[in-house]
Design a protein around this motif. Sequence first.
Motif, PDB file in Angstrom:
ATOM      1  N   PRO A 134       0.805  -1.227   0.000  1.00  0.00           N
ATOM      2  CA  PRO A 134       0.000   0.000   0.000  1.00  0.00           C
ATOM      3  C   PRO A 134       0.839   1.277   0.000  1.00  0.00           C
ATOM      4  O   PRO A 134       0.424   2.292  -0.556  1.00  0.00           O
ATOM      5  CB  PRO A 134      -0.816  -0.122   1.296  1.00  0.00           C
ATOM      6  N   GLN A 135       2.005   1.231   0.619  1.00  0.00           N
ATOM      7  CA  GLN A 135       2.888   2.388   0.590  1.00  0.00           C
ATOM      8  C   GLN A 135       3.299   2.719  -0.838  1.00  0.00           C
ATOM      9  O   GLN A 135       3.412   3.895  -1.224  1.00  0.00           O
ATOM     10  CB  GLN A 135       4.135   2.117   1.452  1.00  0.00           C
ATOM     11  N   ALA A 136       3.499   1.697  -1.653  1.00  0.00           N
ATOM     12  CA  ALA A 136       3.940   1.918  -3.027  1.00  0.00           C
ATOM     13  C   ALA A 136       2.800   2.292  -3.967  1.00  0.00           C
ATOM     14  O   ALA A 136       3.008   3.066  -4.912  1.00  0.00           O
ATOM     15  CB  ALA A 136       4.657   0.668  -3.546  1.00  0.00           C
ATOM     16  N   PHE A 137       1.600   1.754  -3.743  1.00  0.00           N
ATOM     17  CA  PHE A 137       0.520   1.916  -4.711  1.00  0.00           C
ATOM     18  C   PHE A 137      -0.670   2.718  -4.183  1.00  0.00           C
ATOM     19  O   PHE A 137      -1.195   3.565  -4.899  1.00  0.00           O
ATOM     20  CB  PHE A 137       0.034   0.531  -5.175  1.00  0.00           C
ATOM     21  N   ASP A 140      -0.512   6.947  -3.692  1.00  0.00           N
ATOM     22  CA  ASP A 140      -0.607   7.788  -4.888  1.00  0.00           C
ATOM     23  C   ASP A 140      -2.053   7.928  -5.350  1.00  0.00           C
ATOM     24  O   ASP A 140      -2.458   8.982  -5.839  1.00  0.00           O
ATOM     25  CB  ASP A 140       0.250   7.204  -6.015  1.00  0.00           C
ATOM     26  N   LEU A 141      -2.820   6.851  -5.211  1.00  0.00           N
ATOM     27  CA  LEU A 141      -4.231   6.923  -5.586  1.00  0.00           C
ATOM     28  C   LEU A 141      -5.024   7.754  -4.582  1.00  0.00           C
ATOM     29  O   LEU A 141      -5.936   8.512  -4.957  1.00  0.00           O
ATOM     30  CB  LEU A 141      -4.817   5.512  -5.668  1.00  0.00           C
ATOM     31  N   ARG A 142      -4.692   7.612  -3.327  1.00  0.00           N
ATOM     32  CA  ARG A 142      -5.440   8.325  -2.291  1.00  0.00           C
ATOM     33  C   ARG A 142      -5.253   9.830  -2.402  1.00  0.00           C
ATOM     34  O   ARG A 142      -6.216  10.601  -2.312  1.00  0.00           O
ATOM     35  CB  ARG A 142      -4.994   7.842  -0.908  1.00  0.00           C
ATOM     36  N   PHE A 143      -4.019  10.270  -2.596  1.00  0.00           N
ATOM     37  CA  PHE A 143      -3.734  11.705  -2.650  1.00  0.00           C
ATOM     38  C   PHE A 143      -3.762  12.259  -4.070  1.00  0.00           C
ATOM     39  O   PHE A 143      -3.393  13.411  -4.294  1.00  0.00           O
ATOM     40  CB  PHE A 143      -2.379  11.986  -1.998  1.00  0.00           C
ATOM     41  N   ARG A 144      -4.149  11.416  -5.045  1.00  0.00           N
ATOM     42  CA  ARG A 144      -4.321  11.829  -6.441  1.00  0.00           C
ATOM     43  C   ARG A 144      -3.060  12.469  -7.011  1.00  0.00           C
ATOM     44  O   ARG A 144      -3.118  13.496  -7.730  1.00  0.00           O
ATOM     45  CB  ARG A 144      -5.502  12.796  -6.561  1.00  0.00           C
ATOM     46  N   PRO A 226      -7.726   3.071  -2.582  1.00  0.00           N
ATOM     47  CA  PRO A 226      -6.832   4.122  -2.079  1.00  0.00           C
ATOM     48  C   PRO A 226      -6.707   4.131  -0.558  1.00  0.00           C
ATOM     49  O   PRO A 226      -5.876   4.860  -0.022  1.00  0.00           O
ATOM     50  CB  PRO A 226      -7.505   5.409  -2.570  1.00  0.00           C
ATOM     51  N   ARG A 227      -7.508   3.327   0.107  1.00  0.00           N
ATOM     52  CA  ARG A 227      -7.458   3.279   1.579  1.00  0.00           C
ATOM     53  C   ARG A 227      -6.407   2.262   2.016  1.00  0.00           C
ATOM     54  O   ARG A 227      -6.531   1.060   1.752  1.00  0.00           O
ATOM     55  CB  ARG A 227      -8.826   2.916   2.147  1.00  0.00           C
ATOM     56  N   ARG A 228      -5.396   2.756   2.686  1.00  0.00           N
ATOM     57  CA  ARG A 228      -4.275   1.907   3.047  1.00  0.00           C
ATOM     58  C   ARG A 228      -4.678   0.789   3.999  1.00  0.00           C
ATOM     59  O   ARG A 228      -4.203  -0.339   3.873  1.00  0.00           O
ATOM     60  CB  ARG A 228      -3.170   2.767   3.682  1.00  0.00           C
TER      61      ARG A 228
END
Length: 326
Positions: A134-137, A140-144, A226-228
Amino acid sequence: MSPDRTPAHTTSPHAVPGQAAPGQWEQSGSAGAAGRGQDVIHNIGYRGYEGPRLGRGYARRALFTQALRGAYGLGRSAKSKVLPMLLFATMCIPAALVVAIAVFAKSKDLQVTYSEYVLLMQPIIGIYLAAAAPQAFSLDLRFRTTPLYFSRPLTRGDYVAAKYAALTAALFVFTAVPLLIMYVGALLAKLGVAHQTEKFAQGLVFCALFALLHAAIAAWIAALTPRRGFGVAAIIVAITVPYFLVSALQGIAATTDKNTAIGWLGVGSPGTLLDGVQSKFLGGPSGFPAAQTLDAAQGAVYLVVLVALLACFTTLLLRRYRKAGL
């Protein structure tokens, strides 16, 4: 119009391309000052970038390095380093203990083989992978921030390849360093250079296969949300639950003397699939009940399933980013 008077919009012969003529700025400024008394246009001299353009290759390498460092908390806050480093130490300490036991017991070989060690430490590996993917993927989706990457020559395929390669490399290091500790300790204990080197090389191949498959699965799951927190929980479930379920089914098959079914059931989870591959092709001991080994047909099926899973999850990962329209 008088011949000695130049219009305000006429360009001076000494004007620099891309800049307005001095007379134009002065005329506009005067008009603005006269009209509003405050507005003045300033020529701050914007110029185009004339330096080197490093291109897509550099962008891929930079993204790979950044994602690899992030998997271990490097370049981040101190609290971000605690969990990956703690898990890394948890992976390495038992490896040193295996060597110490072999030395004190004066054994001629290590009590745990290299590939077997990785399989035994799967719960720790699963927790690390659930934190790193999740740190890698997901972030980036969460914070756009993903569109910022694609505003440069970097393509979606470049982004996915760099991130997946970084996660694979991080997982390979996480599993291979304990094997290196075991190998160096075995050599210092004089357990046989040729034998230990062969087994260590086979263990590194197994680490590479293990990292490729598990990183592909974890990367796809992490990219779905996007939710870790959701990504962490889903990765742990996807890696651990099938392994324990298949192991339980294999145990039931062993108690009913259906040894052939043990091998076929092994394709049901990534962990048992790789266990069968390493016991069949890499000379490691089988972790299946009754140390059941694969026959030729089962071995071929295991390889086909392994390649199919790698292709499937990498394709799904690419489709995830195309579907998201990023």
